[in-house]
Design a protein around this motif. Structure first.
Motif, PDB file in Angstrom:
ATOM      1  N   VAL A 236      36.804  39.122  39.980  1.00 53.49           N
ATOM      2  CA  VAL A 236      36.637  40.557  39.713  1.00 53.49           C
ATOM      3  C   VAL A 236      37.554  40.980  38.567  1.00 53.49           C
ATOM      4  CG1 VAL A 236      36.907  42.872  40.668  1.00 53.49           C
ATOM      5  CG2 VAL A 236      35.868  41.068  42.060  1.00 53.49           C
ATOM      6  N   HIS A 237      38.791  40.526  38.591  1.00 54.22           N
ATOM      7  CA  HIS A 237      39.746  40.912  37.546  1.00 54.22           C
ATOM      8  C   HIS A 237      39.288  40.458  36.170  1.00 54.22           C
ATOM      9  CE1 HIS A 237      43.590  41.884  35.700  1.00 54.22           C
ATOM     10  NE2 HIS A 237      43.601  40.674  35.167  1.00 54.22           N
ATOM     11  N   CYS A 238      38.699  39.280  36.086  1.00 55.33           N
ATOM     12  CA  CYS A 238      38.275  38.722  34.794  1.00 55.33           C
ATOM     13  C   CYS A 238      36.910  39.225  34.343  1.00 55.33           C
ATOM     14  CB  CYS A 238      38.255  37.193  34.858  1.00 55.33           C
ATOM     15  SG  CYS A 238      39.907  36.455  34.962  1.00 55.33           S
ATOM     16  N   GLY A 239      36.231  40.015  35.160  1.00 55.15           N
ATOM     17  CA  GLY A 239      34.934  40.543  34.769  1.00 55.15           C
ATOM     18  C   GLY A 239      33.777  39.607  35.008  1.00 55.15           C
ATOM     19  N   LEU A 240      33.985  38.573  35.827  1.00 60.58           N
ATOM     20  CA  LEU A 240      32.892  37.670  36.182  1.00 60.58           C
ATOM     21  C   LEU A 240      32.119  38.176  37.393  1.00 60.58           C
ATOM     22  CD1 LEU A 240      34.801  34.272  35.797  1.00 60.58           C
ATOM     23  CD2 LEU A 240      33.243  35.357  34.155  1.00 60.58           C
ATOM     24  N   ALA A 241      32.670  39.157  38.084  1.00 60.65           N
ATOM     25  CA  ALA A 241      32.037  39.766  39.248  1.00 60.65           C
ATOM     26  C   ALA A 241      32.442  41.229  39.301  1.00 60.65           C
ATOM     27  CB  ALA A 241      32.449  39.042  40.527  1.00 60.65           C
ATOM     28  N   ASP A 242      31.678  42.008  40.057  1.00 65.37           N
ATOM     29  CA  ASP A 242      31.948  43.446  40.183  1.00 65.37           C
ATOM     30  C   ASP A 242      32.568  43.817  41.519  1.00 65.37           C
ATOM     31  OD1 ASP A 242      30.594  44.117  37.636  1.00 65.37           O
ATOM     32  OD2 ASP A 242      28.790  43.514  38.731  1.00 65.37           O
TER      33      ASP A 242
END
Length: 360
Positions: free
Chosen positions: A180-186
């Protein structure tokens, strides 16, 4: 489309207002082959014009993996035999990745379990991307003599600071917090609540609001805590040698582990990957990145490291690849440049008006 279509390795069925696509190859961690990719494209084409389907839910069979990537056996046999086989697989796979990213109806990807390589391609470009406590995400290609593909460089380039570059060069794996932090998931939704989430979506509920209702705190994000030393090591670095030198100068365990991972990876793949991620930072569409990916993967099929990397990591499992060339110093700029040159048969993806950055 009938209520249930069983194409053996892909299940496509209606569940209320949901068109549900399940990659169904759990014995192979739901790795994608050409038949699976084409079956998914067929379902998406039919559901696009079906007014009864409001949302598409994409998930994986079993409790171990969402999708561990593309069919690595096919890639290996193609690398040592007929390159056209893997290139056909990638053409269709990248078409699927772009289709999911541009789909006119919301796509909710439930990335429960192992999600790597091709799994990132079908899941991490969706409109709503869900991870669970069992999720492990990675783009581990440099470890097998390849560069991140499936639009992964675009995602990694847009991670905070230099976290994406770090993950690309170390083949690093992340759990739900870092995903989530890296923007690979929401969102993080506990695995035990996924069935209820899908049931709710099947009533026609708005996906964005509904997924948020089931979401919980994803927990720690170790990479966020490591951001200081990661940014210091990678920011502004124009060569992999420079990255490694900076990491070696930091007398802490985690940078040392990063050095070990980079040292073990294929030198050519590392240099191509660094350039690919840097170039992706200036891209505005997934199609642009996928065209670059197709060029790179086509060239890697002709390079000895890909077959050797798959042999050492997947087939023989001796973890002792013999890279050619064996050192970063032996990989010159001209060799890297050749990977990015246009092909005589470029990947043809029809771009739509919405830019990737706006879609995300």
């Amino acid at each position: 489309m009938s209520d249930l279509i069983d194409v053996s390795t892909v299940l496509a069925r209606r569940q209320g207002a949901v068109g549900r696509l399940t990659v169904n190859r759990p014995e192979a961690l739901n790795a994608l082959d050409l038949d699976m990719i084409r079956a998914m494209l067929t379902a998406l084409d039919e559901w696009e014009s079906d007014p009864a389907v409001a949302t598409v839910v994409l998930d994986g069979a079993g409790d171990r993996a969402f999708c561990a990537g593309g069919d690595i056996g096919v890639v290996h046999s193609s690398a040592v035999g007929d390159p056209a086989v893997a290139r056909t697989l990638w053409r269709e796979e990248y078409r699927l990745d772009a289709r999911l990213a541009r789909y006119p109806k919301p796509v909710v990807a439930l990335m429960d379990g192992i999600t790597m390589g091709g799994g990132i391609g079908i899941g991490a470009h969706a409109a709503a991307r869900v991870v669970t406590e069992r999720s492990v995400l990675a783009m581990p290609e440099v470890a097998i003599g390849l560069a991140p593909d499936v639009g992964g460089a675009l995602l990694l380039a847009r991670a905070p600071g230099e976290l994406g570059t770090h993950l690309a060069l170390t083949a690093g794996r992340v759990g739900p917090g870092d995903a989530v932090h890296c923007g690979l998931a929401d969102h993080h939704v506990p695995a035990g609540r996924l069935a209820a989430l899908v049931d709710d979506l099947a009533t026609g509920a708005v996906p964005e609001v509904t997924v948020a209702k089931y979401a919980e705190d994803p927990g720690p994000a170790p990479l966020a805590a490591a951001r200081c030393w990661i940014d210091h090591a990678y920011r502004g670095a124009t060569t992999v040698e420079d990255v490694r030198y900076r990491l070696e100068a930091i007398d802490e365990p985690e940078p040392g582990e990063a050095v070990a991972a980079i040292t073990a990876a294929a030198p050519t793949a590392l240099k191509v990957t660094l350039r690919a991620v840097r170039q992706a930072s200036g891209m505005t569409s997934i199609e642009e990145c996928l065209r670059q990916d197709f060029r790179l993967c086509s060239r890697f099929l002709e390079h000895p490291d890909l077959a050797e990397g798959i042999r050492a990591a997947i087939l023989d499992k001796d973890r002792s690849p013999r890279w050619r060339p064996g050192t970063l110093a032996e990989v010159d700029d001209a060799a890297v440049e050749a990977f990015f040159a246009p092909l005589t048969d470029e990947l043809d993806l029809t771009e739509q008006s919405t830019l990737w950055s706006d879609h995300r």
